[in-house]
Motif scaffolding. Structure first.
Motif, PDB file in Angstrom:
ATOM      1  N   GLU A 106       0.842  -1.207   0.000  1.00 31.39           N
ATOM      2  CA  GLU A 106       0.000   0.000   0.000  1.00 31.39           C
ATOM      3  C   GLU A 106       0.872   1.250   0.000  1.00 31.39           C
ATOM      4  OE1 GLU A 106      -3.589  -0.603   2.937  1.00 31.39           O
ATOM      5  OE2 GLU A 106      -1.983  -1.994   3.434  1.00 31.39           O
ATOM      6  N   LEU A 107       0.478   2.215  -0.802  1.00 32.05           N
ATOM      7  CA  LEU A 107       1.130   3.520  -0.778  1.00 32.05           C
ATOM      8  C   LEU A 107       0.068   4.546  -0.407  1.00 32.05           C
ATOM      9  CD1 LEU A 107       3.445   3.482  -3.947  1.00 32.05           C
ATOM     10  CD2 LEU A 107       4.088   3.065  -1.572  1.00 32.05           C
ATOM     11  N   ASP A 108       0.371   5.399   0.563  1.00 26.46           N
ATOM     12  CA  ASP A 108      -0.609   6.380   1.052  1.00 26.46           C
ATOM     13  C   ASP A 108      -1.945   5.736   1.406  1.00 26.46           C
ATOM     14  OD1 ASP A 108       1.117   8.508   0.854  1.00 26.46           O
ATOM     15  OD2 ASP A 108       0.570   8.936  -1.219  1.00 26.46           O
ATOM     16  N   GLY A 109      -1.891   4.558   1.988  1.00 32.44           N
ATOM     17  CA  GLY A 109      -3.100   3.911   2.468  1.00 32.44           C
ATOM     18  C   GLY A 109      -3.932   3.227   1.396  1.00 32.44           C
ATOM     19  N   ARG A 110      -3.410   3.170   0.181  1.00 39.01           N
ATOM     20  CA  ARG A 110      -4.178   2.536  -0.904  1.00 39.01           C
ATOM     21  C   ARG A 110      -3.404   1.372  -1.485  1.00 39.01           C
ATOM     22  NH1 ARG A 110      -6.125   6.020  -5.959  1.00 39.01           N
ATOM     23  NH2 ARG A 110      -6.394   3.999  -6.939  1.00 39.01           N
ATOM     24  N   PRO A 111      -4.055   0.213  -1.627  1.00 36.62           N
ATOM     25  CA  PRO A 111      -3.353  -0.914  -2.248  1.00 36.62           C
ATOM     26  C   PRO A 111      -2.873  -0.537  -3.648  1.00 36.62           C
ATOM     27  CG  PRO A 111      -5.474  -1.628  -1.362  1.00 36.62           C
ATOM     28  CD  PRO A 111      -5.444  -0.129  -1.280  1.00 36.62           C
ATOM     29  N   VAL A 112      -1.630  -0.830  -3.946  1.00 39.56           N
ATOM     30  CA  VAL A 112      -1.072  -0.478  -5.248  1.00 39.56           C
ATOM     31  C   VAL A 112      -1.877  -1.124  -6.380  1.00 39.56           C
ATOM     32  CG1 VAL A 112       0.943  -0.982  -6.683  1.00 39.56           C
ATOM     33  CG2 VAL A 112       1.230   0.129  -4.477  1.00 39.56           C
ATOM     34  N   LYS A 113      -2.429  -2.304  -6.086  1.00 41.70           N
ATOM     35  CA  LYS A 113      -3.223  -3.012  -7.111  1.00 41.70           C
ATOM     36  C   LYS A 113      -4.460  -2.224  -7.526  1.00 41.70           C
ATOM     37  CE  LYS A 113      -1.976  -7.791  -6.301  1.00 41.70           C
ATOM     38  NZ  LYS A 113      -2.142  -8.774  -5.245  1.00 41.70           N
ATOM     39  N   SER A 114      -4.922  -1.304  -6.662  1.00 39.72           N
ATOM     40  CA  SER A 114      -6.128  -0.550  -6.995  1.00 39.72           C
ATOM     41  C   SER A 114      -5.831   0.682  -7.852  1.00 39.72           C
ATOM     42  CB  SER A 114      -6.854  -0.126  -5.710  1.00 39.72           C
ATOM     43  OG  SER A 114      -6.160   0.960  -5.109  1.00 39.72           O
ATOM     44  N   TYR A 115      -4.552   1.002  -8.045  1.00 42.39           N
ATOM     45  CA  TYR A 115      -4.215   2.158  -8.886  1.00 42.39           C
ATOM     46  C   TYR A 115      -4.313   1.770 -10.359  1.00 42.39           C
ATOM     47  CZ  TYR A 115      -2.164   4.722  -4.888  1.00 42.39           C
ATOM     48  OH  TYR A 115      -1.964   5.401  -3.702  1.00 42.39           O
ATOM     49  N   SER A 116      -4.785   2.709 -11.177  1.00 42.65           N
ATOM     50  CA  SER A 116      -4.829   2.454 -12.625  1.00 42.65           C
ATOM     51  C   SER A 116      -3.403   2.533 -13.182  1.00 42.65           C
ATOM     52  CB  SER A 116      -5.702   3.508 -13.311  1.00 42.65           C
ATOM     53  OG  SER A 116      -5.055   4.772 -13.233  1.00 42.65           O
ATOM     54  N   ASP A 117      -3.223   2.053 -14.412  1.00 44.15           N
ATOM     55  CA  ASP A 117      -1.893   2.127 -15.037  1.00 44.15           C
ATOM     56  C   ASP A 117      -1.401   3.567 -15.110  1.00 44.15           C
ATOM     57  OD1 ASP A 117      -1.842  -0.550 -15.303  1.00 44.15           O
ATOM     58  OD2 ASP A 117      -2.293  -0.592 -17.451  1.00 44.15           O
ATOM     59  N   GLU A 160      -2.229   6.032 -13.113  1.00 45.74           N
ATOM     60  CA  GLU A 160      -1.846   6.483 -11.764  1.00 45.74           C
ATOM     61  C   GLU A 160      -0.501   5.885 -11.351  1.00 45.74           C
ATOM     62  OE1 GLU A 160      -5.967   7.160  -9.288  1.00 45.74           O
ATOM     63  OE2 GLU A 160      -5.477   5.112  -9.879  1.00 45.74           O
ATOM     64  N   LEU A 161      -0.281   4.629 -11.711  1.00 43.81           N
ATOM     65  CA  LEU A 161       0.989   3.986 -11.370  1.00 43.81           C
ATOM     66  C   LEU A 161       2.160   4.676 -12.075  1.00 43.81           C
ATOM     67  CD1 LEU A 161       0.197   0.165 -11.370  1.00 43.81           C
ATOM     68  CD2 LEU A 161       0.771   1.608  -9.418  1.00 43.81           C
ATOM     69  N   HIS A 175       2.257   7.692 -12.984  1.00 48.05           N
ATOM     70  CA  HIS A 175       2.408   8.982 -12.314  1.00 48.05           C
ATOM     71  C   HIS A 175       3.211   8.822 -11.001  1.00 48.05           C
ATOM     72  CE1 HIS A 175       1.160  13.037 -11.133  1.00 48.05           C
ATOM     73  NE2 HIS A 175       1.042  12.542  -9.917  1.00 48.05           N
ATOM     74  N   LEU A 176       2.860   7.786 -10.244  1.00 46.81           N
ATOM     75  CA  LEU A 176       3.573   7.537  -8.984  1.00 46.81           C
ATOM     76  C   LEU A 176       5.052   7.278  -9.239  1.00 46.81           C
ATOM     77  CD1 LEU A 176       1.252   5.109  -6.980  1.00 46.81           C
ATOM     78  CD2 LEU A 176       1.882   7.430  -6.364  1.00 46.81           C
ATOM     79  N   ARG A 177       5.321   6.385 -10.205  1.00 44.49           N
ATOM     80  CA  ARG A 177       6.705   6.021 -10.527  1.00 44.49           C
ATOM     81  C   ARG A 177       7.504   7.240 -10.937  1.00 44.49           C
ATOM     82  NH1 ARG A 177       4.614   1.976 -13.884  1.00 44.49           N
ATOM     83  NH2 ARG A 177       4.512   0.109 -12.642  1.00 44.49           N
ATOM     84  N   ASN A 178       6.841   8.068 -11.718  1.00 43.73           N
ATOM     85  CA  ASN A 178       7.516   9.180 -12.343  1.00 43.73           C
ATOM     86  C   ASN A 178       7.668  10.380 -11.408  1.00 43.73           C
ATOM     87  OD1 ASN A 178       8.542  10.776 -14.282  1.00 43.73           O
ATOM     88  ND2 ASN A 178       6.747  10.782 -15.602  1.00 43.73           N
ATOM     89  N   GLN A 179       6.689  10.572 -10.527  1.00 50.06           N
ATOM     90  CA  GLN A 179       6.667  11.824  -9.766  1.00 50.06           C
ATOM     91  C   GLN A 179       6.878  11.647  -8.273  1.00 50.06           C
ATOM     92  OE1 GLN A 179       4.272  14.832 -10.930  1.00 50.06           O
ATOM     93  NE2 GLN A 179       4.272  14.175 -13.045  1.00 50.06           N
ATOM     94  N   LYS A 180       6.461  10.518  -7.736  1.00 47.87           N
ATOM     95  CA  LYS A 180       6.477  10.406  -6.288  1.00 47.87           C
ATOM     96  C   LYS A 180       7.802   9.820  -5.794  1.00 47.87           C
ATOM     97  CE  LYS A 180       3.531   8.650  -2.579  1.00 47.87           C
ATOM     98  NZ  LYS A 180       2.750   9.813  -2.203  1.00 47.87           N
ATOM     99  N   ILE A 181       8.427   9.019  -6.673  1.00 45.34           N
ATOM    100  CA  ILE A 181       9.562   8.227  -6.214  1.00 45.34           C
ATOM    101  C   ILE A 181      10.818   8.579  -6.990  1.00 45.34           C
ATOM    102  CG2 ILE A 181      10.429   5.855  -6.020  1.00 45.34           C
ATOM    103  CD1 ILE A 181       7.333   5.079  -5.956  1.00 45.34           C
ATOM    104  N   GLY A 182      11.916   8.778  -6.270  1.00 45.69           N
ATOM    105  CA  GLY A 182      13.204   9.004  -6.924  1.00 45.69           C
ATOM    106  C   GLY A 182      14.175   7.917  -6.505  1.00 45.69           C
ATOM    107  N   PHE A 183      14.946   7.400  -7.463  1.00 48.84           N
ATOM    108  CA  PHE A 183      15.920   6.352  -7.164  1.00 48.84           C
ATOM    109  C   PHE A 183      17.337   6.898  -7.196  1.00 48.84           C
ATOM    110  CE2 PHE A 183      12.705   3.094  -7.905  1.00 48.84           C
ATOM    111  CZ  PHE A 183      13.152   2.055  -7.099  1.00 48.84           C
ATOM    112  N   VAL A 184      18.171   6.393  -6.288  1.00 41.89           N
ATOM    113  CA  VAL A 184      19.607   6.675  -6.338  1.00 41.89           C
ATOM    114  C   VAL A 184      20.320   5.330  -6.231  1.00 41.89           C
ATOM    115  CG1 VAL A 184      21.545   7.823  -5.192  1.00 41.89           C
ATOM    116  CG2 VAL A 184      19.313   8.937  -5.240  1.00 41.89           C
ATOM    117  N   PHE A 185      21.217   5.049  -7.185  1.00 37.02           N
ATOM    118  CA  PHE A 185      21.874   3.745  -7.220  1.00 37.02           C
ATOM    119  C   PHE A 185      23.356   3.862  -6.881  1.00 37.02           C
ATOM    120  CE2 PHE A 185      18.335   3.602 -10.241  1.00 37.02           C
ATOM    121  CZ  PHE A 185      17.664   2.471  -9.816  1.00 37.02           C
ATOM    122  N   GLN A 186      23.924   2.726  -6.490  1.00 36.43           N
ATOM    123  CA  GLN A 186      25.353   2.686  -6.147  1.00 36.43           C
ATOM    124  C   GLN A 186      26.233   3.177  -7.299  1.00 36.43           C
ATOM    125  OE1 GLN A 186      26.524  -1.220  -4.923  1.00 36.43           O
ATOM    126  NE2 GLN A 186      28.677  -0.678  -4.694  1.00 36.43           N
TER     127      GLN A 186
END
Ligand SMILES: Nc1ncnc2c1ncn2[C@@H]1O[C@H](COP(=O)(O)OP(=O)(O)O)[C@@H](O)[C@H]1O
Ligand SMILES: [Mg+2]
Length: 244
Positions: A85-96, A98-99, A101-112
Motif C-alpha cells: 500500500e502507498l498512502d493507504g491505498r493498495p497499489v493493485k487498486s491504482y490504474s496504469d 496512476e501507477l 504517475h507515482l513512478r515518475n513523480q512520487k519516487i526518486g531512485f539513487v543507485f550505487q
C-alpha cells in the motif's frame, strides 16, 4: 517492527500523525524468482510500515533481498504475494496511468553506480527525467535542474561531463537528478557503496539534510553500520526476512 511505536512525534490520537496512514506499507510481501532450474525466495513475508518523513536504513548480507525490497516499493517490480500500500491505498487498486504517475513523480531512485549518461553534461543529466514529464516546459526544466544542483553543492559544475567528476560528485549529480523530480520518497540502494569514507560521509550528510529540511521520506540500503546508525530506524534483513 511496528513503525508507530518508533515514530519520533508522540502524536495524540486526534492529530494527523496518528490518523494518517503509513506512506509505505508492506503486508506479508513475498517475492519468488523462478527460473527453469531454481526457485529463489528473495522476500519472505515481509511486514513493514514507513511513515511520511522517516529515514530508514536497511542492512543485511549480500543476496538477502535488499534491492528486491526497494524495487518493489519503487514499483519497478511486482511482488508474487502479499499487499503493498502507498498512502493507504493498495497499489493493485491504482490504474496504469496512476501507477506511471507515482513512478515518475512520487519516487526518486539513487543507485550505487550513479547511472549517469556520459555523453551528457551534468545539467542535461539532471534535466533528462523531466523531459518525459507532461506539463514541465524547457524553462522550468532548466530552473529545476539548476536548483537541484545548487542543493547538492554542484552549481559550479553544470557544464562538466560525468568523466570529469569525482565519485562523490557523480553521486551528487545522481541525487540532484532525483531531486529535480521533487519526489516525496527517495529509494537509495547503497548510495555510498562506491565511495571512500570521506565522500560517503558527504553523501550521507546530504541525505540527512534532505530528510530533515524537506521532509523527504528516505529508504536507504547500506553496508555501513556507522551510516545506518545515523538514521531514525535501522532494519536488518537475513535470507529474505526482516530479523530486527
Ligand atoms: N531477476 C532475478 N532473477 C532471479 N533471481 C534473482 C533476481 N534478482 C535477484 N535474484 C535473487 O534474489 C535474491 C535477493 O537478491 P537482491 O535483492 O539483489 O539481494 P541484495 O540486494 O540484498 O544483495 C538473491 O538470491 C538473488 O540472486
Ligand atoms: Mg543489492
Amino acid at each position: 517492527m511496528n513503525a508507530t511505536t518508533t515514530q519520533p512525534h508522540s502524536a495524540s490520537p486526534s492529530s494527523t500523525f496518528a490518523t494518517a496512514p503509513p506512506m509505505i506499507k508492506l503486508t506479508d510481501i513475498e517475492k519468488v524468482y523462478q527460473t527453469k532450474t531454481i526457485e529463489t525466495v528473495a522476500l519472505n513475508r515481509v511486514n513493514l510500515s514507513i511513515n511520511k518523513g522517516e529515514f530508514v536504513s536497511v542492512m543485511g548480507p549480500s543476496g538477502c533481498g535488499k534491492s528486491t525490497l526497494l524495487s518493489i516499493i519503487g514499483l519497478l517490480d511486482e511482488p508474487t504475494g502479499g499487499l503493498l500500500e502507498l498512502d493507504g491505498r493498495p497499489v493493485k487498486s491504482y490504474s496504469d496511468k496512476e501507477l506511471a504517475h507515482l513512478r515518475n513523480q512520487k519516487i526518486g531512485f539513487v543507485f550505487q553506480s550513479y547511472h549517469l549518461i556520459n555523453d551528457l553534461s551534468v545539467l542535461d543529466n539532471v534535466e533528462l527525467p523531466l523531459l518525459y514529464r507532461a506539463g514541465v516546459g524547457g524553462k522550468e526544466r532548466r530552473q529545476r535542474a539548476h536548483a537541484a544542483l545548487d542543493k547538492v553543492g554542484l552549481s559550479a559544475r553544470t557544464t562538466h561531463f560525468p568523466s570529469q567528476l569525482s565519485g562523490g560528485q557523480r553521486q551528487r549529480v545522481a541525487i540532484a537528478r532525483a531531486l529535480a523530480g521533487r519526489p516525496e520518497i527517495i529509494l537509495a540502494d547503497e548510495p555510498t557503496g562506491n565511495l571512500d569514507s570521506v565522500m560517503g560521509e558527504e553523501i550521507m550528510d546530504l541525505l540527512l539534510t534532505l530528510n530533515r529540511e524537506e521532509g523527504t521520506t528516505i529508504v536507504m540500503v547500506t553496508h555501513d553500520e556507522h551510516q545506518a546508525l545515523k538514521t531514525e530506524r535501522l532494519i536488518r534483513f537475513f535470507d529474505g526476512s526482516q530479523v530486527q
